[in-house]
Write a protein that holds these residues in place. Sequence first.
Motif, PDB file in Angstrom:
ATOM      1  N   THR A   1       0.217  -5.193  -6.290  1.00 46.05           N
ATOM      2  CA  THR A   1      -0.582  -4.048  -6.606  1.00 46.05           C
ATOM      3  C   THR A   1      -1.037  -4.073  -7.780  1.00 46.05           C
ATOM      4  O   THR A   1      -2.057  -3.251  -8.202  1.00 46.05           O
ATOM      5  CB  THR A   1       0.472  -2.694  -6.594  1.00 46.05           C
TER       6      THR A   1
ATOM      7  N   VAL B   1      -8.075  -0.993   3.038  1.00 44.12           N
ATOM      8  CA  VAL B   1      -6.926  -1.729   3.342  1.00 44.12           C
ATOM      9  C   VAL B   1      -6.991  -2.595   4.356  1.00 44.12           C
ATOM     10  O   VAL B   1      -7.822  -2.580   5.180  1.00 44.12           O
ATOM     11  CB  VAL B   1      -5.847  -0.761   3.356  1.00 44.12           C
TER      12      VAL B   1
ATOM     13  N   GLY C   1      -8.107  -4.814  -0.359  1.00 45.85           N
ATOM     14  CA  GLY C   1      -8.331  -4.141  -1.644  1.00 45.85           C
ATOM     15  C   GLY C   1      -7.477  -4.518  -2.840  1.00 45.85           C
ATOM     16  O   GLY C   1      -7.681  -3.972  -3.766  1.00 45.85           O
ATOM     17  N   TYR C   2      -7.217  -5.860  -2.595  1.00 48.08           N
ATOM     18  CA  TYR C   2      -6.476  -6.686  -3.719  1.00 48.08           C
ATOM     19  C   TYR C   2      -7.415  -7.902  -3.846  1.00 48.08           C
ATOM     20  O   TYR C   2      -7.508  -8.598  -2.892  1.00 48.08           O
ATOM     21  CB  TYR C   2      -5.027  -7.028  -3.659  1.00 48.08           C
TER      22      TYR C   2
ATOM     23  N   ASN D   1      -5.980   4.822  -3.122  1.00 50.70           N
ATOM     24  CA  ASN D   1      -4.836   4.059  -2.288  1.00 50.70           C
ATOM     25  C   ASN D   1      -3.381   3.623  -3.325  1.00 50.70           C
ATOM     26  O   ASN D   1      -2.978   2.816  -3.001  1.00 50.70           O
ATOM     27  CB  ASN D   1      -5.089   2.919  -1.587  1.00 50.70           C
ATOM     28  N   ASN D   2      -3.123   4.661  -4.051  1.00 51.75           N
ATOM     29  CA  ASN D   2      -2.049   4.398  -5.021  1.00 51.75           C
ATOM     30  C   ASN D   2      -1.061   5.724  -5.012  1.00 51.75           C
ATOM     31  O   ASN D   2      -0.933   6.094  -5.909  1.00 51.75           O
ATOM     32  CB  ASN D   2      -2.550   4.088  -6.238  1.00 51.75           C
TER      33      ASN D   2
ATOM     34  N   ASP E   1       0.988  -1.293   0.121  1.00 50.34           N
ATOM     35  CA  ASP E   1      -0.022  -0.073   0.108  1.00 50.34           C
ATOM     36  C   ASP E   1       0.915   1.283   0.074  1.00 50.34           C
ATOM     37  O   ASP E   1       0.384   2.291  -0.701  1.00 50.34           O
ATOM     38  CB  ASP E   1      -0.855   0.000   1.224  1.00 50.34           C
TER      39      ASP E   1
ATOM     40  N   LEU F   1      -8.589   0.780  -8.691  1.00 50.06           N
ATOM     41  CA  LEU F   1      -7.355   1.227  -9.423  1.00 50.06           C
ATOM     42  C   LEU F   1      -6.947   2.512  -9.234  1.00 50.06           C
ATOM     43  O   LEU F   1      -5.981   3.126  -9.112  1.00 50.06           O
ATOM     44  CB  LEU F   1      -7.686   1.036 -10.935  1.00 50.06           C
TER      45      LEU F   1
ATOM     46  N   TYR G   1      -3.068  -6.165  -8.800  1.00 48.28           N
ATOM     47  CA  TYR G   1      -4.558  -6.961  -8.534  1.00 48.28           C
ATOM     48  C   TYR G   1      -5.458  -5.873  -7.637  1.00 48.28           C
ATOM     49  O   TYR G   1      -6.222  -6.279  -7.176  1.00 48.28           O
ATOM     50  CB  TYR G   1      -4.292  -8.075  -7.650  1.00 48.28           C
ATOM     51  N   ARG G   2      -5.115  -4.658  -7.663  1.00 51.92           N
ATOM     52  CA  ARG G   2      -5.874  -3.632  -6.817  1.00 51.92           C
ATOM     53  C   ARG G   2      -7.079  -3.555  -7.472  1.00 51.92           C
ATOM     54  O   ARG G   2      -7.393  -3.572  -8.668  1.00 51.92           O
ATOM     55  CB  ARG G   2      -5.211  -2.391  -6.927  1.00 51.92           C
TER      56      ARG G   2
ATOM     57  N   ASP H   1     -15.474  -5.080  -0.460  1.00 50.65           N
ATOM     58  CA  ASP H   1     -15.017  -3.873  -0.870  1.00 50.65           C
ATOM     59  C   ASP H   1     -16.165  -2.990  -1.447  1.00 50.65           C
ATOM     60  O   ASP H   1     -15.958  -1.633  -1.422  1.00 50.65           O
ATOM     61  CB  ASP H   1     -14.160  -4.138  -2.117  1.00 50.65           C
TER      62      ASP H   1
END
Length: 334
Positions: free
Chosen positions: A112, A214, A265-266, A121-122, A103, A118, A114-115, A278
């Motif tokens: 990442t 997360v 989140g993934y 949190n990037n 994260d 999209l 597989y977030r 989610d």
Amino acid sequence: MTPQQTAVSQVDHQYRNQGGLWDSVRKAAFIIGSGLFFLVAFRNSLMWHLQSFWGASGDFWQTQWSKLLLLFQGKEASLFFVGTMLVPTGMFWLFNGIFMLADTTGKPSFITRYRIQLDKNNPVDSAHLHHAIKIVLRNQLFYSAPMVFVTYMIMQATGDPISPQLPHFHWVLLELSICGLLEEILFYYSHRLFHHPAIYKHVHKIHHEWTAPVGVVALYAHPLEHVLSNMLPALVGPVLLRSHLSTTCLWFTLALLVTTISHCGYHLPFLPSPEFHDFHHLKFNQCYGVLGVLDRLHGTDEKFRETKAYERHTLLLSMTPLTQSIPDEPKKSQ
């Protein structure tokens, strides 16, 4: 429409809503009851063969358990605390440590890519994450730990949670299944209660500060919610079943890992799909449960089932992210 017809229509609509709710409750009772009957029916057949298959492993673990009992002789309360608090909590932070690394740094890319959301949190906001960690540690230290101690007192008074003999393999599977069903029921209805407008803004709104959750946010909650909706649904099963410490330890660890995955989140390969919960964080009024059974019966997943997220809500068996194989519909231009 005349006032009399309007009144009749409203009464009829109310009656149908009440009937639908009662029908859902009866369906839930039937399905859960049937599941328990199925588990009991196969307890001495299929489960027996599984127990035989794992017989050698069972002997190994029985030997280790005997050594552990000797090590903690006269300190049963400490052993219970280690098994129900320290081991599950350690696994929780180990698992979340990997997710927090992804994260905050965006690495490893294996995770990442597989977030789910999209554009969120990037990377994750560090200050927001640090605040969440503090709240989680507070909940574990000041609320989870005392509840585990009370649980030990209850289980010690009603049975022997630290019996010298480990439970049979098939009995462990049965207890885990029952604990899962009980958690689904208690979590679903307590979760919906915390979404009531009179309660939400004072209690559950804290958890929903994260519209793109997360992993560590699994336990980021108001103390009242943590006690009644996070801890209590998980504790009820072992207490009612008078479970052995080994089963309780396994159940608590699995429950914490599953809720971490639900919030991480993934959507990773070969792990349970987190799309369901989610989506709940994204839309607030959908997908209240864990397994999704009661959501289907009560119709609280209708909007979810109309989305691409529902199509992606499956076990990923390839290395291609589902956001690529099942992409969202392109946004319409203004």
